[in-house]
Design a protein around this motif. Sequence first.
Motif, PDB file in Angstrom:
ATOM      1  N   LEU A  90      -1.241  -1.465   4.164  1.00 58.70           N
ATOM      2  CA  LEU A  90      -2.684  -0.955   4.070  1.00 58.70           C
ATOM      3  C   LEU A  90      -3.609  -2.029   4.153  1.00 58.70           C
ATOM      4  CD1 LEU A  90      -1.855   1.397   1.060  1.00 58.70           C
ATOM      5  CD2 LEU A  90      -2.745   2.229   3.390  1.00 58.70           C
ATOM      6  N   PRO A  91      -4.761  -1.928   4.331  1.00 62.82           N
ATOM      7  CA  PRO A  91      -5.923  -2.954   4.069  1.00 62.82           C
ATOM      8  C   PRO A  91      -5.698  -3.363   2.535  1.00 62.82           C
ATOM      9  CG  PRO A  91      -6.949  -0.991   5.271  1.00 62.82           C
ATOM     10  CD  PRO A  91      -5.362  -0.586   4.796  1.00 62.82           C
ATOM     11  N   ALA A  92      -5.995  -4.875   2.230  1.00 64.12           N
ATOM     12  CA  ALA A  92      -5.678  -5.137   1.044  1.00 64.12           C
ATOM     13  C   ALA A  92      -6.701  -4.739   0.027  1.00 64.12           C
ATOM     14  CB  ALA A  92      -5.918  -6.723   1.135  1.00 64.12           C
ATOM     15  N   ALA A  93      -7.931  -4.200   0.641  1.00 62.42           N
ATOM     16  CA  ALA A  93      -9.117  -3.770  -0.149  1.00 62.42           C
ATOM     17  C   ALA A  93      -8.565  -2.161  -0.831  1.00 62.42           C
ATOM     18  CB  ALA A  93     -10.266  -3.656   0.496  1.00 62.42           C
ATOM     19  N   ASP A  94      -7.809  -1.674  -0.041  1.00 64.59           N
ATOM     20  CA  ASP A  94      -7.635  -0.234  -0.151  1.00 64.59           C
ATOM     21  C   ASP A  94      -6.427  -0.073  -1.352  1.00 64.59           C
ATOM     22  OD1 ASP A  94      -9.526   0.643   1.492  1.00 64.59           O
ATOM     23  OD2 ASP A  94      -8.156   1.058   3.300  1.00 64.59           O
ATOM     24  N   ILE A  95      -5.585  -1.178  -1.400  1.00 65.62           N
ATOM     25  CA  ILE A  95      -4.250  -0.668  -2.171  1.00 65.62           C
ATOM     26  C   ILE A  95      -4.390  -0.653  -3.942  1.00 65.62           C
ATOM     27  CG2 ILE A  95      -2.340  -2.459  -3.046  1.00 65.62           C
ATOM     28  CD1 ILE A  95      -2.355  -3.622  -0.288  1.00 65.62           C
ATOM     29  N   PRO A  96      -5.500  -1.231  -4.137  1.00 66.08           N
ATOM     30  CA  PRO A  96      -5.946  -0.901  -5.676  1.00 66.08           C
ATOM     31  C   PRO A  96      -5.945   0.665  -6.072  1.00 66.08           C
ATOM     32  CG  PRO A  96      -6.890  -3.058  -5.165  1.00 66.08           C
ATOM     33  CD  PRO A  96      -6.226  -2.416  -3.894  1.00 66.08           C
ATOM     34  N   THR A  97      -6.709   1.194  -4.682  1.00 65.99           N
ATOM     35  CA  THR A  97      -6.944   2.612  -4.754  1.00 65.99           C
ATOM     36  C   THR A  97      -5.732   3.480  -4.689  1.00 65.99           C
ATOM     37  OG1 THR A  97      -9.005   2.585  -3.941  1.00 65.99           O
ATOM     38  CG2 THR A  97      -8.046   4.605  -3.762  1.00 65.99           C
ATOM     39  N   PHE A  98      -4.822   3.193  -4.032  1.00 61.50           N
ATOM     40  CA  PHE A  98      -3.737   3.851  -3.744  1.00 61.50           C
ATOM     41  C   PHE A  98      -2.670   3.633  -4.947  1.00 61.50           C
ATOM     42  CE2 PHE A  98      -5.122   4.088   0.587  1.00 61.50           C
ATOM     43  CZ  PHE A  98      -4.588   5.381   1.168  1.00 61.50           C
ATOM     44  N   VAL A  99      -2.553   2.410  -5.451  1.00 62.08           N
ATOM     45  CA  VAL A  99      -1.640   2.124  -6.497  1.00 62.08           C
ATOM     46  C   VAL A  99      -2.462   2.901  -7.676  1.00 62.08           C
ATOM     47  CG1 VAL A  99      -0.678   0.411  -8.123  1.00 62.08           C
ATOM     48  CG2 VAL A  99      -0.781   0.283  -5.649  1.00 62.08           C
ATOM     49  N   GLY A 100      -3.673   2.600  -7.949  1.00 59.60           N
ATOM     50  CA  GLY A 100      -4.437   3.067  -9.246  1.00 59.60           C
ATOM     51  C   GLY A 100      -4.158   4.771  -9.289  1.00 59.60           C
ATOM     52  N   GLU A 101      -4.159   5.324  -8.221  1.00 58.04           N
ATOM     53  CA  GLU A 101      -4.032   6.766  -8.121  1.00 58.04           C
ATOM     54  C   GLU A 101      -2.737   7.182  -8.454  1.00 58.04           C
ATOM     55  OE1 GLU A 101      -6.484   8.535  -4.898  1.00 58.04           O
ATOM     56  OE2 GLU A 101      -8.305   7.800  -5.968  1.00 58.04           O
ATOM     57  N   GLY A 102      -1.656   6.441  -8.201  1.00 64.08           N
ATOM     58  CA  GLY A 102      -0.395   6.784  -8.396  1.00 64.08           C
ATOM     59  C   GLY A 102       0.061   7.408  -7.019  1.00 64.08           C
ATOM     60  N   ARG A 103      -0.589   6.965  -5.951  1.00 65.47           N
ATOM     61  CA  ARG A 103      -0.080   7.562  -4.554  1.00 65.47           C
ATOM     62  C   ARG A 103       0.820   6.525  -4.058  1.00 65.47           C
ATOM     63  NH1 ARG A 103      -2.301  12.715  -3.796  1.00 65.47           N
ATOM     64  NH2 ARG A 103      -4.688  12.554  -4.873  1.00 65.47           N
ATOM     65  N   VAL A 104       0.974   5.181  -4.594  1.00 66.86           N
ATOM     66  CA  VAL A 104       2.188   4.337  -4.306  1.00 66.86           C
ATOM     67  C   VAL A 104       2.471   3.636  -5.470  1.00 66.86           C
ATOM     68  CG1 VAL A 104       1.547   3.903  -1.762  1.00 66.86           C
ATOM     69  CG2 VAL A 104       0.685   2.423  -3.419  1.00 66.86           C
ATOM     70  N   ASP A 105       3.724   3.186  -5.637  1.00 67.93           N
ATOM     71  CA  ASP A 105       4.290   2.605  -7.099  1.00 67.93           C
ATOM     72  C   ASP A 105       3.850   1.125  -7.084  1.00 67.93           C
ATOM     73  OD1 ASP A 105       5.845   5.310  -7.604  1.00 67.93           O
ATOM     74  OD2 ASP A 105       6.533   4.684  -5.510  1.00 67.93           O
ATOM     75  N   LEU A 106       4.213   0.568  -6.115  1.00 69.42           N
ATOM     76  CA  LEU A 106       3.717  -0.850  -6.357  1.00 69.42           C
ATOM     77  C   LEU A 106       2.754  -1.520  -5.197  1.00 69.42           C
ATOM     78  CD1 LEU A 106       7.241  -2.358  -6.572  1.00 69.42           C
ATOM     79  CD2 LEU A 106       5.674  -2.707  -8.114  1.00 69.42           C
ATOM     80  N   GLY A 107       2.262  -2.595  -5.343  1.00 62.02           N
ATOM     81  CA  GLY A 107       1.430  -3.133  -4.213  1.00 62.02           C
ATOM     82  C   GLY A 107       1.296  -4.792  -4.432  1.00 62.02           C
ATOM     83  N   ILE A 108       0.874  -5.381  -3.459  1.00 62.92           N
ATOM     84  CA  ILE A 108       0.339  -6.662  -3.333  1.00 62.92           C
ATOM     85  C   ILE A 108      -0.849  -6.666  -2.966  1.00 62.92           C
ATOM     86  CG2 ILE A 108       0.599  -8.989  -2.711  1.00 62.92           C
ATOM     87  CD1 ILE A 108       3.809  -8.582  -2.459  1.00 62.92           C
ATOM     88  N   THR A 109      -1.837  -7.528  -3.603  1.00 58.95           N
ATOM     89  CA  THR A 109      -3.345  -7.456  -3.258  1.00 58.95           C
ATOM     90  C   THR A 109      -3.876  -8.667  -3.963  1.00 58.95           C
ATOM     91  OG1 THR A 109      -5.369  -6.212  -2.662  1.00 58.95           O
ATOM     92  CG2 THR A 109      -4.436  -5.830  -4.741  1.00 58.95           C
ATOM     93  N   GLY A 110      -5.102  -8.881  -3.651  1.00 65.57           N
ATOM     94  CA  GLY A 110      -5.780  -9.883  -4.550  1.00 65.57           C
ATOM     95  C   GLY A 110      -6.445  -9.498  -5.739  1.00 65.57           C
ATOM     96  N   ARG A 111      -6.590 -10.279  -6.848  1.00 66.49           N
ATOM     97  CA  ARG A 111      -7.251 -10.072  -7.881  1.00 66.49           C
ATOM     98  C   ARG A 111      -8.787  -9.543  -7.715  1.00 66.49           C
ATOM     99  NH1 ARG A 111      -5.330 -13.986 -10.787  1.00 66.49           N
ATOM    100  NH2 ARG A 111      -3.835 -12.804 -12.036  1.00 66.49           N
ATOM    101  N   ASP A 112      -9.372 -10.241  -6.609  1.00 67.33           N
ATOM    102  CA  ASP A 112     -10.706  -9.937  -6.208  1.00 67.33           C
ATOM    103  C   ASP A 112     -10.807  -8.550  -5.878  1.00 67.33           C
ATOM    104  OD1 ASP A 112      -9.189 -11.048  -4.152  1.00 67.33           O
ATOM    105  OD2 ASP A 112     -10.990 -10.441  -2.927  1.00 67.33           O
TER     106      ASP A 112
END
Length: 347
Positions: A90-112
Amino acid sequence: MGSIEGVNGVNGVNGVSGVQKARSGSRSLPFLTDVLGNSLNDRLLFAVPKKGRLHQACLDLLLGSDIQFHRHSRLDIALVKNLPLALVFLPAADIPTFVGEGRVDLGITGRDQVAEHESVTPSTATTGVVEILDLGFGKCSLQVQVPQKGAITRPEELIGRNVVTSFTNLAEQYFRKLEAEQAGEATNGEANGKAPLKTNIKFVGGSVEAACALGVADGIVDLVESGETMRAAGLTAISTVVDSSAILIKSKHPSDLKLVDLITARINGVITAQKYVLCTYNIHRAKLDAARQITPGKRAPTVTSLEEEDWVAVQAMVGSKQVAVVMDKLTAVGAEDILVMKIENAR
């Protein structure tokens, strides 16, 4: 009155179309599930950046963690061969959304990216992400920048002017706080949070550093790593919004907590191994105490007696950035046969 404008469209989840149920339960994903069928059932979902500055480092991290997969060139999902795991690109900017909503379990992205997401979607008891590990790469800072030869030297001077960024949510939060402080108001009240923004924040998806030279902006808010791009564009940083690096995150309700812990341990082992090397050497027992002070190891050095009388062999983990100095000091106290070896993984 200020505003937030989208030059390239809505700054939301990118490239998500044809959303279908990919596994049992409420989780749905934007992938070609008609090709994959039900192969995602009972697999932990792990989101990694599909491109950009974090992509290659993430692939190297997965390789070091023995997460074996083959990604087909036209698919944004890959099944892991040796674990009940699926990688979601996924685009790094979208990973917090998918992880935060529980759509995926784990993710790597930037703290920003996590900060950008949470500035408009705060965590609750059941939603949002949990940071597990700082991965130590992708370090950068989201900074307010202005032309070097311009008259603006303080971020307060940008209030009411045009500011261009890819991080509209963090930029709005930052300038809203500045405006409230300038007006002598509290920054945490609901009324202030809804006050009209004087600063005009515009969204662009790339080449943010060109905005000032093209006359689109008086200042920008953009990521800075080495600072070379910023200086080449004739810009200088006047404030830092947030410091960032790559992080491992998880949802608050992962589908398989034991597997999350296993993957976390593997990744942490790779990160630890990158920070150390294994140093071995021989030394006379009378000089051992001095050598121990130089190589204390993570817990303690391993000392083994040699067949040669009063000589010992020593093994210790040494910080990879200090290895040359350590070897110099060991030589000075009488150590011989000094060897340094790379560590592939550590637990």
